[in-house]
Design an enzyme around this catalytic site. Structure first.
Site, PDB file in Angstrom:
ATOM      1  N   GLU A   1       0.864  -1.183   0.000  1.00 38.24           N
ATOM      2  CA  GLU A   1       0.000   0.000   0.000  1.00 38.24           C
ATOM      3  C   GLU A   1       0.900   1.233   0.000  1.00 38.24           C
ATOM      4  O   GLU A   1       1.805   1.320   0.835  1.00 38.24           O
ATOM      5  CB  GLU A   1      -0.892   0.032   1.237  1.00 38.24           C
ATOM      6  CG  GLU A   1      -1.944  -1.043   1.302  1.00 38.24           C
ATOM      7  CD  GLU A   1      -2.783  -0.895   2.556  1.00 38.24           C
ATOM      8  OE1 GLU A   1      -3.598   0.053   2.619  1.00 38.24           O
ATOM      9  OE2 GLU A   1      -2.614  -1.703   3.476  1.00 38.24           O
TER      10      GLU A   1
ATOM     11  N   ARG B   1       5.155 -13.538   9.234  1.00 38.18           N
ATOM     12  CA  ARG B   1       5.761 -12.222   9.083  1.00 38.18           C
ATOM     13  C   ARG B   1       6.971 -12.107   9.993  1.00 38.18           C
ATOM     14  O   ARG B   1       7.106 -12.838  10.983  1.00 38.18           O
ATOM     15  CB  ARG B   1       4.756 -11.112   9.356  1.00 38.18           C
ATOM     16  CG  ARG B   1       4.273 -10.990  10.789  1.00 38.18           C
ATOM     17  CD  ARG B   1       3.249  -9.877  10.912  1.00 38.18           C
ATOM     18  NE  ARG B   1       3.847  -8.591  10.602  1.00 38.18           N
ATOM     19  CZ  ARG B   1       3.149  -7.501  10.288  1.00 38.18           C
ATOM     20  NH1 ARG B   1       1.831  -7.564  10.217  1.00 38.18           N
ATOM     21  NH2 ARG B   1       3.750  -6.353  10.042  1.00 38.18           N
TER      22      ARG B   1
ATOM     23  N   LYS C   1       2.623   1.873  10.746  1.00 43.70           N
ATOM     24  CA  LYS C   1       2.664   3.213  10.145  1.00 43.70           C
ATOM     25  C   LYS C   1       2.013   4.235  11.074  1.00 43.70           C
ATOM     26  O   LYS C   1       2.520   5.346  11.260  1.00 43.70           O
ATOM     27  CB  LYS C   1       1.952   3.178   8.792  1.00 43.70           C
ATOM     28  CG  LYS C   1       2.639   2.299   7.767  1.00 43.70           C
ATOM     29  CD  LYS C   1       1.736   1.999   6.583  1.00 43.70           C
ATOM     30  CE  LYS C   1       2.387   0.974   5.660  1.00 43.70           C
ATOM     31  NZ  LYS C   1       1.487   0.490   4.619  1.00 43.70           N
TER      32      LYS C   1
END
Length: 775
Positions: A271, A486, A496
């Site tokens: 993204e 992950r 973020k």
């Protein structure tokens, strides 16, 4: 007496006496296990069997939030959780929902509560695995890796009992091969591994399992070629456990192969709403690496469906970071490239009765068990007209959405496919006022680009059903979604939203502050891209979520910089030294090897004059025992000069502080060898040096159990120390931003972009050795 009672309690759970005594030494673990066992006994009213005891021990040793203990113990003693797989799923659920009230329906779905796996299902799953590997089994016989059969059966039957699967594997293999022969009982001969390719030469040699490093001889490329991954071959999507087929599947796969020629195709789909971080480095290596290792291609596709959070600088930075890590996309694409096709497919979904326009507000859809939409069964034509009205801007934001008719693994019902947003898009401008969601967009973009392996992290596992459902609902080519674990780091925050909070609070300067673990920050700090790639190889091709210690990443950095960062000398706390008998009328030119261990890599020249500067810590008037540097009666050598200096006079200021030293010098070969050789500078450049430490004080700054005040309360006040002026030898005068050096005896340093003409700024990348004081 209490210890004896606990010992008896723990051995009653099935622990050996030795294991029970070791457990008692761990205060926190023994308290939690005692509480779990006591509650279990009270509930059962009888002795705890060994299987239950093993699960209780696993719960007590791995549960980090004691508030969830009673809840989970009740599930174990009531046999709702009765396997290790279910316990692991339960622990993962409570770990990922630390503040939420537990929705028991969703929790039980996540943990397989009530799922019954019959012996017939186990028999069929094992038989399918045996048949897949039958030729190899007949050749290798009992030297074949039987764990592969068990793994494939378990993948098909997630909640099956492992012991039952093993028993069935043993029985079917015995039926196929017969009893073991003498040849079967011989040890399998070791086969010498082929030398890795030159490009993989520096790939890491260990992988981490359960937080511990173990030997791993395969490079990342070798792992990704399929020796550690059992992915399907292109066009054989239907062989993947859980893949949903339809009457159209085989024809669609045939068309897919005609288009791709059987080529492996992956994509990296970030993204563009923030900077990539260390976790993305694994995703980049995984996606680009898997394609490269199998002679395939990888797309860089921007998931640009949320215009209000996207900025041009993030697109540029993401492209830069992919290139910095050494990968070239086959093609850069955007979800917005396909907006027209996605809209047409949404209309088709409505026509097929699989989507509808809904007017429930966003807040009504949040939380657990939201009410079903009262518009779920509205007529198709009505939804088509309303969807067109959404596109024409006839609804305010939040007044209408397009929802798909399906229930996902996590219990989420009818995910949103389109929503209204009146924010101009960076590529399409005001053309659209409705934008598709991830749940709708991702699988269809994968289908359009004929992706063979849609690799994503484990949190997207809950989207797998919608992924397959949507492609099949539209009768388009359906790729396979594969999930992997992950990569996280201790002492770090990569969200973020939270990085923005750190910037807003002034804790860091921006996304590229060298104390962060964004890729731009690591580059600015001086981490070489090869080191990050090698670190990803050390983590290995794992499906389990991995949380690594930062020092393992730093070790990879040292390995690379040791071979690539030329040496120079710098002094952080200068102390002037005057050589009263300097052996020449003017400064001498000293040839210093760029890499002392390999002089074939060249030399640089620095001046050596009667005034030099040394580190203040390299001199003591009253040294403690074992001190080996400059002191009264204790000369030291000056590195690379061939000279030894001996103290003659200490010059102090009015406050009694040492201001300079007067020394004499002699050739190093003219007497006894000194105890130490120290670094120095002469006629130096002044510069600014920034010394970085960990930004957070605790391993898990986002864990409320570890940091109750939140991550902003856990900031390390000593995370940045600015040394100015520091002194560095003139060999670095022409250095450019991101050039890297080893400052002898101090560490590895990189030129910061803040540098300007005549004023260099250096960031300490890592120390020369791991700091033993770090926990």
């Amino acid at each position: 007496m209490a210890a004896l009672d606990s010992l008896s309690l723990f051995t009653g759970l099935g622990l050996s006496e030795h294991k029970a005594r070791e457990t008692l030494k761990n205060t926190a673990l023994s308290a939690q296990l005692r509480e779990a066992a006591t509650q279990a006994q009270q509930t059962l009213g009888c002795t705890i069997d060994k299987a239950t005891g093993t699960l209780l021990y696993g719960l007590a040793s791995r549960l980090r939030d004691p508030r969830r203990l009673s809840f989970l113990v009740s599930y174990i003693v009531n046999r709702k959780i009765h396997t290790e797989t279910q316990l692991s799923a339960a622990l993962e659920y409570v770990r990922s929902h630390p503040l939420d009230p537990i929705n028991t329906m969703v929790f039980e779905q996540e943990c397989g509560v009530g799922v019954v796996v019959t012996p017939e299902q186990i028999e069929e799953a094992v038989e399918a695995a045996v048949n897949r590997h039958r030729p190899q089994l007949l050749v290798e016989r009992y030297h074949f890796n039987m764990g592969l059969l068990m793994g494939e059966a378990r993948a098909a039957l997630k909640w099956a009992d492992g012991k039952m699967i093993k028993h069935e594997v043993d029985m079917q293999v015995l039926h196929l091969l017969g009893p073991k022969t003498e040849t079967d009982l011989e040890k399998k001969p070791k086969v010498a591994k082929a030398q890795p390719e030159e490009t993989d030469r520096r790939a890491a040699k260990d992988v981490v399992e359960n937080g511990e490093a173990v030997v791993q001889t395969l490079s990342l490329m070798e792992q990704l070629r399929g020796e550690a991954l059992k992915f399907h071959k292109p066009g054989e999507n239907y062989k993947t456990p859980g893949y949903v087929t339809t009457p159209h599947t085989m024809d669609l796969l045939k068309q897919h192969l005609e288009i791709t020629g059987g080529q492996v195709r992956t994509r990296f789909p970030p993204e563009p709403n923030g900077i990539l971080h260390i976790g993305h480095a694994k995703a980049i290596n995984f996606n680009f690496g898997y394609a490269k290792a199998n002679n395939g291609i990888c797309f860089l596709r921007f998931d640009d469906t949320n215009p209000e959070k996207e900025e041009a600088k993030f697109f540029t930075a993401i492209c830069d970071m992919v290139a910095w890590l050494g990968y070239i996309p086959y093609k850069v694409t955007y979800a917005s490239n396909y907006f027209d096709q996605l809209y047409a497919w949404a209309e088709e979904l409505i026509r097929r009765g699989q989507a509808y326009v809904c007017h429930q507000r966003g807040e009504e859809l949040k939380g657990h068990n939201p009410l079903p939409s009262p518009w779920r069964d509205r007529p198709t034509e009505e939804s088509l007209l309303l969807f067109e009205a959404m596109r024409k801007g006839k609804f305010a934001e939040g007044e209408a959405t397009l929802r798909m008719k399906l229930v996902m693994e996590d219990g989420k019902m009818d995910p949103v496919a389109y929503r209204v947003k009146y924010t101009p898009h960076h590529r399409t401008g005001d053309t659209w006022c409705i934008y598709p969601t991830y749940d709708y967009t991702h699988c269809l973009c994968d289908s359009i680009e004929h992706i063979t392996h849609s690799l994503c992290t484990k949190e997207f596992q809950a989207r797998r059903s919608s992924y397959f459902w949507l492609c099949n609902a539209l009768d388009v080519y359906c790729p396979v979604q594969w999930e992997y674990g992950r990569l996280n780091l201790h002492y770090a925050v990569v969200s973020k939203r939270k990085i923005l909070q750190l910037v807003a609070a002034g804790a860091v300067r921006d996304w590229d502050d060298p104390r962060l673990f964004t890729l731009t920050a690591l580059r600015r700090r001086g981490f070489p891209p090869e080191a990050i790639n090698n670190f990803c190889a050390r983590v290995g091709v794992t499906v389990a979520q991995t949380t690594m210690e930062p020092h393992l990443l730093e070790a990879c950095v040292r390995d690379v910089l040791n071979d690539t960062a030329p040496r120079a000398m710098a002094v952080l706390e200068p102390l002037q030294v005057v050589i009263t008998n300097f052996p020449a009328a003017k400064s001498l030119d000293i040839q210093v090897p760029n890499f002392p261990a390999d002089e074939t890599k060249g030399f640089h020249q620095i001046p050596f004059g009667p005034i030099v500067f040394i580190e203040r810590t390299d001199f003591k008037e009253e040294p403690e025992p074992g001190y080996k540097r400059l002191a009264w009666g204790q000369p030291v050598g000056l590195r690379h000069t061939g000279y030894i200096i001996e103290l003659q006079h200490v010059v102090k200021g009015p406050s009694g502080c040492v201001e300079s030293l007067e020394v004499t010098c002699r050739r190093a070969d003219a007497g006894e060898k000194p105890k130490a050789f120290i670094h120095w500078v002469s006629q130096p450049l002044t510069c600014e040096i920034r010394l970085y430490e960990r930004l957070f004080q605790h391993k898990n700054p986002e864990d409320p159990a570890e940091v109750p005040g939140g991550f902003l309360s856990d900031l390390n006040p000593a995370s940045l120390q600015v040394v100015e002026p520091a002194l560095v030898d003139c060999s670095v005068a022409l250095a450019k931003p991101f050039d890297k050096f080893q400052f002898e005896r101090l560490g590895y340093f990189s030129v910061d972009p803040d540098s300007c003409q005549g004023q260099l700024v250096f960031n300490r990348t890592v120390t020369l050795k791991e700091d033993p004081g770090k926990v």
